[in-house]
Structure formats: structure tokens, C-alpha cells
Design an enzyme around this catalytic site. Structure first.
Site, PDB file in Angstrom:
ATOM      1  CB  CYS A 136     -11.737   1.330  -2.687  1.00 16.76           C
ATOM      2  SG  CYS A 136     -12.057  -0.417  -2.445  1.00 16.76           S
ATOM      3  CB  CYS A 165      -3.250  -9.606  -2.786  1.00 18.51           C
ATOM      4  SG  CYS A 165      -3.317 -10.837  -4.110  1.00 18.51           S
TER       5      CYS A 165
END
Length: 385
Positions: free
Chosen positions: A84, A204
Site C-alpha cells: 500500500c 472500511c
């Protein structure tokens, strides 16, 4: 990394995040072209090095992105994979090239398309040699455990966590690049489908497609290019965690704390000087924990920082002014680059409808990458003008 010579951001670019039917290379080129145009660069030979971050879209992604921009064949194109944090890492390396005098102009790009490349059921799994993966741990579950422990220790409620989604969606209301935006109530967040208790669907981030790009250059090139509002990179730091799986405090993040401390020390800028922050809010609890880890408030006071409204407009520091990952979605290799692009636009007063006032002078971005503790990487950057 202590910068040996001054480095400036000349131009940035980003695409809208969400689901795209065009591949990562098209997205990456679109962001790169916007950044190059904003930098007054009209010839590919003016760029002396390129770094392209990507997480899941295969090999030689950088060459695939840049071939139609005329950059292949005359400059080094380095592909960066760091989960990420790949996009942020690509820009960190571009900054390093300019800081060390290896280039006068460099570009960092982060791009990703999951819609066309998602391997169903296996996406983002860390290596099976990872003891936590073997036992079924996934990111949502890990952050849910952190949330449960934090709530137990501090008295935080489900409504407190939901406030972060509400805040970030509100920040993104008029942001054309955001995927999810507009008003949402605390009740809607809390009552959405449970993914891993206490985290619900609206807490989320969505897995998205998108790209971001940043052109950095030397002080001399700022003048040659005629950049009207160059943004100085005050510091850029990358740290990796040690290889271990021993017990740890899951309500903190020592790698982020160490990265932030090093950044403040090397840049000469303290957390009290920072006007806006884009951090790794992949889940609501993540943003709440990172308030303390980044030094935005004293240890143990993250919940108070949130409840007192210090993370939004009119507070001490606007956190996730673009809407964060909870509003943009998270295209793994692109998020770190898009954070920086969005922050630069805020500092240039280029965000009509969602502009932070007064116009920020100091911005910080923070992105993490990895699965288990042993593979985690943190990237933090501070920019100012």
C-alpha cells in the site's frame, strides 16, 4: 532522509478513484500528463528519472505506463512494489534523486487497477510463510482487534469510530476525485453490515482503481520552468519494521511513531506546525490510532482530539481533508501518490468547494504498506511553502 539540497514539487496529477474499465497504464499516464503539464514540462527528455509504484498489476508496470509518453529509452524507469505504500515510496525515491543531485527533474507515479486484475479470493494475501496469514488473519480482522482493544482501554464507543467516516465523507462532499462522498449519519455507519466486529462496512475503505503523480525538481529548475507556486519538500522518511512476531501493543504503531519522529527532527517542523494531514485511514480505527502516533495529540488523547473536533475544519489540524481512503477508496499502489497530489492542491488553493481555510502552509502525508509486522513499511512526508 535528510535532504542534501532543496527539492520542490513542481506539479501534481491524479485521477478520479473508483471502478475503471481502463487499465492501470491509462490511469497512470493520465495522472502523469496532468503533473507534467502543471510543471510546464513539454518534452519527455526534460525528465531524468522515473519511479512507478504498483502493487498487483504485474511486471514492468513503469515501462508500460511511460512508453506512450516518450520516456522509454532515454531515462531510468524503476518499478516500485511496497504494497500500500508503493506510490508514496516511488515519490520518495524521486525526491531522493533530486536531493542527491542525481537528477534535476524526476517523476514519481502510483497507479493501480483492481477491477481488471482482481484475483478473487486471494487479493492482498501476504505470503503463506507469514505465521499470521497461516492462521487466517486478514487486514480487516487485525484492525477489528485493534479497535476492540482500543475501545476496552479508552471507553471509546462504536459511535466514536463512526464519527471518522462521517467527518471524512463530509470533507469529500465536493471533491470530484472521491469515490464515496456526501453526508452520512453516525447511525447509518454503525448500522451498516458488520465486516469484522466492531468494524462495519462504512468503516472500511473500498478497494478502488486510480492513479497519482508528482513531479519534483531542483531549485534551479523551479526558476527555469517558471513554477509560480513551488512546494518545498521539507522532509521524506521511510522506515521498515523489524522481522519478528512477538507480542506488541496493538493500540499503537511504533514504526509510524519512529518515522514521524525522524521526519520532524530532519525537517525542523513539529506536529504543532502541520495544518493538514493525509494519513492511512484504511479503517476508522486506523485514523484514530494515528492521531497519537503522528504526534498530533499527546499519547492517550486521540479520542479527546476527535471528540473535540480538532481533526476537522476549525480544529487544530484538518485530517483527511480530501476525504481520505474512506472516501476515495484505496487503489493499493496509488494511494500514497494521490495523498501527496491532493495535499499540494490544498496548499495551492486549488480545491474549490473543499478548500481548507486558511490555505495550508504545511502538509504531512502518511501511508503504510505490508501485511504482518515483519513486512510493514511506513512512509511519511512533510511539505511546506
Amino acid at each position: 532522509m535528510k535532504l542534501e539540497r532543496k527539492v520542490y514539487i513542481a506539479g501534481v496529477g491524479e485521477t478520479k478513484f473508483g471502478r475503471h474499465e481502463v487499465d492501470f497504464d491509462v490511469l497512470g499516464r493520465a495522472a502523469a500528463l496532468e503533473a507534467l503539464k502543471a510543471s510546464n514540462i513539454d518534452r519527455p527528455t526534460m525528465v531524468q528519472s522515473a519511479y512507478v509504484g504498483n502493487g498487483t498489476n504485474g511486471m514492468v508496470t513503469g515501462q508500460t505506463v511511460l512508453k506512450d509518453l516518450g520516456m522509454c529509452g532515454h531515462l531510468p524507469i524503476i518499478n516500485v512494489e511496497s504494497a500500500c505504500s508503493a506510490g508514496g515510496m516511488a515519490i520518495h525515491l524521486a525526491v531522493r534523486d533530486v536531493a542527491l543531485g542525481l537528477a534535476d527533474v524526476a517523476i514519481g507515479i502510483g497507479c493501480e487497477n483492481h477491477t481488471l486484475h482482481m484475483a478473487q479470493g486471494t487479493a492482498f494475501a501476504t505470503a503463506m510463510s507469514d505465521i499470521e496469514t497461516v492462521h487466517g488473519a486478514v487486514m480487516t480482522g487485525k484492525y477489528a482487534m485493534r479497535a476492540q482493544r482500543y475501545m476496552y482501554e479508552t471507553g471509546a464507543t462504536a459511535e466514536d469510530l463512526a464519527m471518522i467516516t462521517v467527518k471524512n465523507r463530509r470533507h469529500a462532499t465536493n471533491n470530484p476525485y472521491a469515490w464515496f462522498k456526501g453526508e452520512i449519519s453516525i447511525e447509518e455507519v454503525v448500522n451498516s453490515r458488520v465486516v469484522a466486529s466492531p468494524l462495519t462496512l462504512q468503516q472500511c475503505c473500498g478497494i478502488a482503481d486510480g492513479a497519482g503523480a508528482v513531479v519534483v525538481c531542483s531549485e534551479e529548475m523551479v526558476k527555469k520552468l517558471g513554477i509560480k507556486k513551488p512546494i518545498r519538500v521539507a522532509g521524506s522518511v521511510v522506515r521498515s519494521g523489524p522481522y519478528h512476531n512477538r507480542p506488541r501493543d496493538i493500540t499503537g504503531d511504533d514504526i509510524t511513531e519512529e518515522t514521524a519522529h525522524q521526519l520532524y527532527e530532519e525537517s525542523g517542523i513539529g506536529p504543532e506546525d502541520v495544518n493538514i494531514v493525509e494519513l492511512h485511514d484504511a479503517f476508522t480505527i486506523a485514523e484514530l490510532l494515528y492521531y497519537e502516533c503522528l504526534g498530533l495529540c499527546p499519547k492517550g488523547e486521540g479520542l479527546k482530539f476527535l471528540r473535540d473536533g480538532n481533526a476537522t475544519h476549525g480544529g487544530k489540524c484538518v485530517v483527511s481533508p480530501r476525504g481520505g481512503m474512506l472516501s476515495y477508496g484505496h487503489p493499493i499502489g496509488a494511494s500514497g501518490a494521490a495523498q501527496i497530489a491532493a495535499s499540494v492542491k490544498q496548499m495551492r488553493n486549488q480545491c474549490p468547494g473543499y478548500q481548507v481555510e486558511p490555505v495550508p502552509r504545511v502538509a504531512m502525508t502518511h501511508v503504510t504498506g505490508g501485511g504482518c509486522r515483519a513486512r510493514n513499511t511506513r512512509h511519511a512526508r512533510c511539505t511546506c511553502w
